[in-house]
Scaffold this motif. Structure first.
Motif, PDB file in Angstrom:
ATOM      1  N   LYS A  75       0.853  -1.189   0.000  1.00 13.31           N
ATOM      2  CA  LYS A  75       0.000   0.000   0.000  1.00 13.31           C
ATOM      3  C   LYS A  75       0.884   1.232   0.000  1.00 13.31           C
ATOM      4  O   LYS A  75       2.004   1.204   0.506  1.00 13.31           O
ATOM      5  CB  LYS A  75      -0.912   0.000   1.249  1.00 13.31           C
ATOM      6  CG  LYS A  75      -1.930   1.118   1.290  1.00 13.31           C
ATOM      7  CD  LYS A  75      -2.801   1.010   2.539  1.00 13.31           C
ATOM      8  CE  LYS A  75      -3.839   2.129   2.564  1.00 13.31           C
ATOM      9  NZ  LYS A  75      -4.688   2.052   3.776  1.00 13.31           N
ATOM     10  N   ALA A  76       0.372   2.323  -0.574  1.00 11.97           N
ATOM     11  CA  ALA A  76       1.116   3.581  -0.539  1.00 11.97           C
ATOM     12  C   ALA A  76       1.424   3.959   0.900  1.00 11.97           C
ATOM     13  O   ALA A  76       0.622   3.733   1.806  1.00 11.97           O
ATOM     14  CB  ALA A  76       0.305   4.688  -1.211  1.00 11.97           C
ATOM     15  N   VAL A  77       2.602   4.526   1.114  1.00  8.45           N
ATOM     16  CA  VAL A  77       3.061   4.857   2.460  1.00  8.45           C
ATOM     17  C   VAL A  77       2.327   6.092   2.981  1.00  8.45           C
ATOM     18  O   VAL A  77       2.239   7.110   2.289  1.00  8.45           O
ATOM     19  CB  VAL A  77       4.584   5.106   2.474  1.00  8.45           C
ATOM     20  CG1 VAL A  77       5.047   5.533   3.867  1.00  8.45           C
ATOM     21  CG2 VAL A  77       5.330   3.860   2.017  1.00  8.45           C
ATOM     22  N   ARG A  78       1.821   5.974   4.220  1.00 10.47           N
ATOM     23  CA  ARG A  78       1.211   7.133   4.868  1.00 10.47           C
ATOM     24  C   ARG A  78       2.310   7.883   5.614  1.00 10.47           C
ATOM     25  O   ARG A  78       2.702   7.539   6.705  1.00 10.47           O
ATOM     26  CB  ARG A  78       0.126   6.678   5.849  1.00 10.47           C
ATOM     27  CG  ARG A  78      -0.443   7.811   6.720  1.00 10.47           C
ATOM     28  CD  ARG A  78      -1.282   8.771   5.924  1.00 10.47           C
ATOM     29  NE  ARG A  78      -2.477   8.130   5.386  1.00 10.47           N
ATOM     30  CZ  ARG A  78      -3.311   8.714   4.535  1.00 10.47           C
ATOM     31  NH1 ARG A  78      -3.059   9.954   4.108  1.00 10.47           N
ATOM     32  NH2 ARG A  78      -4.376   8.069   4.079  1.00 10.47           N
ATOM     33  N   GLY A  79       2.846   8.901   4.974  1.00 10.08           N
ATOM     34  CA  GLY A  79       3.903   9.698   5.581  1.00 10.08           C
ATOM     35  C   GLY A  79       5.132   9.754   4.704  1.00 10.08           C
ATOM     36  O   GLY A  79       5.178   9.205   3.604  1.00 10.08           O
ATOM     37  N   GLY A  80       6.167  10.462   5.197  1.00  5.92           N
ATOM     38  CA  GLY A  80       7.385  10.623   4.408  1.00  5.92           C
ATOM     39  C   GLY A  80       7.165  11.597   3.265  1.00  5.92           C
ATOM     40  O   GLY A  80       6.565  12.654   3.430  1.00  5.92           O
ATOM     41  N   ILE A  81       7.643  11.216   2.068  1.00 11.87           N
ATOM     42  CA  ILE A  81       7.408  12.023   0.864  1.00 11.87           C
ATOM     43  C   ILE A  81       6.944  11.102  -0.263  1.00 11.87           C
ATOM     44  O   ILE A  81       7.744  10.662  -1.099  1.00 11.87           O
ATOM     45  CB  ILE A  81       8.668  12.801   0.418  1.00 11.87           C
ATOM     46  CG1 ILE A  81       9.300  13.554   1.587  1.00 11.87           C
ATOM     47  CG2 ILE A  81       8.313  13.788  -0.708  1.00 11.87           C
ATOM     48  CD1 ILE A  81      10.552  14.334   1.213  1.00 11.87           C
ATOM     49  N   PRO A  82       5.660  10.770  -0.311  1.00  9.22           N
ATOM     50  CA  PRO A  82       5.138  10.017  -1.455  1.00  9.22           C
ATOM     51  C   PRO A  82       5.120  10.901  -2.715  1.00  9.22           C
ATOM     52  O   PRO A  82       4.968  12.124  -2.626  1.00  9.22           O
ATOM     53  CB  PRO A  82       3.721   9.649  -1.029  1.00  9.22           C
ATOM     54  CG  PRO A  82       3.695   9.842   0.458  1.00  9.22           C
ATOM     55  CD  PRO A  82       4.667  10.960   0.734  1.00  9.22           C
ATOM     56  N   LEU A  83       5.253  10.261  -3.871  1.00 12.08           N
ATOM     57  CA  LEU A  83       5.232  10.955  -5.165  1.00 12.08           C
ATOM     58  C   LEU A  83       3.860  10.811  -5.814  1.00 12.08           C
ATOM     59  O   LEU A  83       3.343   9.697  -5.941  1.00 12.08           O
ATOM     60  CB  LEU A  83       6.279  10.358  -6.103  1.00 12.08           C
ATOM     61  CG  LEU A  83       7.735  10.715  -5.831  1.00 12.08           C
ATOM     62  CD1 LEU A  83       8.650   9.879  -6.708  1.00 12.08           C
ATOM     63  CD2 LEU A  83       7.969  12.181  -6.081  1.00 12.08           C
ATOM     64  N   ARG A 108       3.422   6.387  -6.677  1.00 14.74           N
ATOM     65  CA  ARG A 108       3.675   6.071  -5.273  1.00 14.74           C
ATOM     66  C   ARG A 108       3.413   4.603  -4.948  1.00 14.74           C
ATOM     67  O   ARG A 108       3.719   4.148  -3.843  1.00 14.74           O
ATOM     68  CB  ARG A 108       2.820   6.963  -4.366  1.00 14.74           C
ATOM     69  CG  ARG A 108       1.325   6.718  -4.505  1.00 14.74           C
ATOM     70  CD  ARG A 108       0.511   7.647  -3.633  1.00 14.74           C
ATOM     71  NE  ARG A 108      -0.900   7.261  -3.669  1.00 14.74           N
ATOM     72  CZ  ARG A 108      -1.735   7.402  -2.651  1.00 14.74           C
ATOM     73  NH1 ARG A 108      -1.301   7.922  -1.514  1.00 14.74           N
ATOM     74  NH2 ARG A 108      -3.001   7.050  -2.762  1.00 14.74           N
ATOM     75  N   THR A 109       2.845   3.861  -5.914  1.00 16.10           N
ATOM     76  CA  THR A 109       2.568   2.441  -5.688  1.00 16.10           C
ATOM     77  C   THR A 109       3.270   1.561  -6.719  1.00 16.10           C
ATOM     78  O   THR A 109       2.874   0.419  -6.928  1.00 16.10           O
ATOM     79  CB  THR A 109       1.053   2.168  -5.722  1.00 16.10           C
ATOM     80  OG1 THR A 109       0.505   2.663  -6.946  1.00 16.10           O
ATOM     81  CG2 THR A 109       0.355   2.846  -4.544  1.00 16.10           C
ATOM     82  N   SER A 110       4.298   2.087  -7.365  1.00 16.58           N
ATOM     83  CA  SER A 110       5.097   1.318  -8.325  1.00 16.58           C
ATOM     84  C   SER A 110       6.494   1.098  -7.763  1.00 16.58           C
ATOM     85  O   SER A 110       6.986   1.907  -6.973  1.00 16.58           O
ATOM     86  CB  SER A 110       5.192   2.061  -9.670  1.00 16.58           C
ATOM     87  OG  SER A 110       3.923   2.220 -10.261  1.00 16.58           O
ATOM     88  N   VAL A 111       7.129   0.017  -8.170  1.00 10.27           N
ATOM     89  CA  VAL A 111       8.499  -0.262  -7.736  1.00 10.27           C
ATOM     90  C   VAL A 111       9.460   0.432  -8.690  1.00 10.27           C
ATOM     91  O   VAL A 111       9.456   0.186  -9.899  1.00 10.27           O
ATOM     92  CB  VAL A 111       8.777  -1.770  -7.701  1.00 10.27           C
ATOM     93  CG1 VAL A 111      10.231  -2.028  -7.301  1.00 10.27           C
ATOM     94  CG2 VAL A 111       7.832  -2.465  -6.726  1.00 10.27           C
ATOM     95  N   TRP A 112      10.299   1.313  -8.134  1.00  7.40           N
ATOM     96  CA  TRP A 112      11.253   2.077  -8.915  1.00  7.40           C
ATOM     97  C   TRP A 112      12.600   1.358  -8.957  1.00  7.40           C
ATOM     98  O   TRP A 112      12.909   0.525  -8.104  1.00  7.40           O
ATOM     99  CB  TRP A 112      11.438   3.459  -8.307  1.00  7.40           C
ATOM    100  CG  TRP A 112      10.241   4.359  -8.434  1.00  7.40           C
ATOM    101  CD1 TRP A 112       8.984   4.123  -7.950  1.00  7.40           C
ATOM    102  CD2 TRP A 112      10.191   5.645  -9.060  1.00  7.40           C
ATOM    103  NE1 TRP A 112       8.151   5.181  -8.229  1.00  7.40           N
ATOM    104  CE2 TRP A 112       8.880   6.138  -8.905  1.00  7.40           C
ATOM    105  CE3 TRP A 112      11.133   6.436  -9.708  1.00  7.40           C
ATOM    106  CZ2 TRP A 112       8.480   7.372  -9.399  1.00  7.40           C
ATOM    107  CZ3 TRP A 112      10.742   7.673 -10.197  1.00  7.40           C
ATOM    108  CH2 TRP A 112       9.427   8.130 -10.045  1.00  7.40           C
ATOM    109  N   GLU A 113      13.398   1.727  -9.939  1.00  5.40           N
ATOM    110  CA  GLU A 113      14.754   1.197 -10.054  1.00  5.40           C
ATOM    111  C   GLU A 113      15.750   2.201  -9.495  1.00  5.40           C
ATOM    112  O   GLU A 113      15.658   3.402  -9.775  1.00  5.40           O
ATOM    113  CB  GLU A 113      15.091   0.913 -11.517  1.00  5.40           C
ATOM    114  CG  GLU A 113      16.497   0.340 -11.716  1.00  5.40           C
ATOM    115  CD  GLU A 113      16.834   0.070 -13.158  1.00  5.40           C
ATOM    116  OE1 GLU A 113      17.946  -0.413 -13.408  1.00  5.40           O
ATOM    117  OE2 GLU A 113      15.991   0.348 -14.034  1.00  5.40           O
ATOM    118  N   PHE A 114      16.679   1.726  -8.695  1.00  3.91           N
ATOM    119  CA  PHE A 114      17.765   2.579  -8.213  1.00  3.91           C
ATOM    120  C   PHE A 114      18.791   2.720  -9.324  1.00  3.91           C
ATOM    121  O   PHE A 114      19.353   1.732  -9.803  1.00  3.91           O
ATOM    122  CB  PHE A 114      18.403   1.976  -6.966  1.00  3.91           C
ATOM    123  CG  PHE A 114      19.588   2.767  -6.463  1.00  3.91           C
ATOM    124  CD1 PHE A 114      19.440   4.064  -6.019  1.00  3.91           C
ATOM    125  CD2 PHE A 114      20.856   2.204  -6.447  1.00  3.91           C
ATOM    126  CE1 PHE A 114      20.520   4.797  -5.552  1.00  3.91           C
ATOM    127  CE2 PHE A 114      21.950   2.920  -5.984  1.00  3.91           C
ATOM    128  CZ  PHE A 114      21.777   4.221  -5.540  1.00  3.91           C
TER     129      PHE A 114
END
Length: 330
Positions: A75-83, A108-114
């Protein structure tokens, strides 16, 4: 890629150099942490490229994250800095290309690549001629990427455009900069919105005042999307607040968050013309299952730079870039 098994557990400094920023990965490669030799740190979850921690040299946390936030990619994170991308808030009615997307889009609910790190160092501060790393202005930048090819088939069907996002998180001693570049890789234009949904940590919301919004027009989502103008020099939070501000001088207006009469944060923007100010207050916080503790609204304030007052239209090959820099007093 994110899941490669041979990713090093840490990217260490080159032997013989003065102490340098370090970048480490969690054991499951789900998050990245950068730390300066002076102790400042930032932690980013690859799920959503969400910044979930930013600490100063004393270890004091600057971001608020719900104790019930899901950090396991469910689930999208509640807090921090979501995009937020490509739509802010609930999507518009049927007929708009984003109308089938979930609230706040899919970034904010997709897996990003570093994508990697880079470091920089300026001259030592005046008054210390040693040239030591502690006296220098060190910084570390972490880059993350997301493209249409990275999305699930379901999301690609909901928003069938080719795009590329590059998200950069830069940490130095006194500030954190987050920037997003959106590129249209399609052969047709698309419309999008961008927002950096920043949850700042405060000690007591009743002692907080916000300046830098005077003479701004705003849409008040708590009052049926009515339109108003900020007449007072400062804004205090004493009830549920959800406003989308458009500052009179565009992105050049700096927003300052003070607590107890002392500056706590300044938020500078680049090419992001709107500022969302949000605090759920008592009833709203109580109704959100992932908002804990329920009294947590007293310890957070969302100051969210974005481009959400209208739609950004990107022609094929065009790019949009926006950024924020949050500064704390040293």
């Amino acid at each position: 890629m994110v899941g490669r098994g041979n990713k090093p557990s840490a990217l260490a400094a080159t032997p013989g150099l003065a102490p340098q920023p370090t970048v480490t990965f969690s054991s499951d490669n789900s998050r990245v942490t950068a730390e300066l030799p002076t102790g400042e740190s930032v932690e980013i979850l690859l799920y959503g490229a969400t910044v979930i921690s930013w600490k100063d040299s004393k270890g004091d946390e600057k971001l608020w994250v719900s104790s019930a936030a899901k950090l396991d990619g469910t689930k999208a994170v509640r807090g921090g800095i979501p995009l937020v991308f490509p739509v802010f808030g609930p999507p518009p009615a049927s007929g708009h290309p984003t109308s089938s997307l979930p609230q706040h889009g899919f970034a904010r609910t997709s897996v990003w690549e570093f994508l990697g790190k880079s470091t920089s160092e300026s001259n030592p501060t005046s008054g210390d001629a040693s040239g030591s790393a502690n006296a220098a202005d060190l910084s570390v930048k972490l880059d993350f990427g997301l493209s249409a090819a990275s999305l699930t088939a379901e999301v690609r069907e909901l928003w069938p455009y080719k795009f590329n996002l590059i998200y950069s998180v830069t940490l130095n001693r006194e500030n954190l900069t987050t920037s997003l570049v959106v590129t249209n890789d399609d052969d047709k234009p698309f419309e999008s919105q961008v927002l950096l949904h920043t949850y700042l940590r405060v000690n007591d919301i009743s002692s907080v005042s916000i300046s830098g919004l005077a003479s701004s027009t705003y849409i008040d989502k708590v009052a049926n999307a009515s339109v108003g103008t900020q007449t007072a020099d400062t804004l205090s939070i004493a009830s549920e607040t959800d406003r989308v501000y458009t500052t009179p001088n565009g992105a050049s207006d700096v927003v300052t968050v003070s607590e107890g009469g002392k500056t706590r944060y300044t938020v500078a923007r680049d090419n992001l013309l709107n500022v969302v100010v949000w605090n759920p207050w008592t009833e709203k916080a109580a109704g959100m299952g992932d908002f804990e503790p329920k009294e947590g609204y007293k310890n957070m304030l969302c100051i969210e730079p974005g481009s959400v007052g209208t739609w950004q239209t990107l022609e094929p090959g065009d790019a949009f870039e926006g950024a924020q820099t949050i500064t704390i007093p040293l």
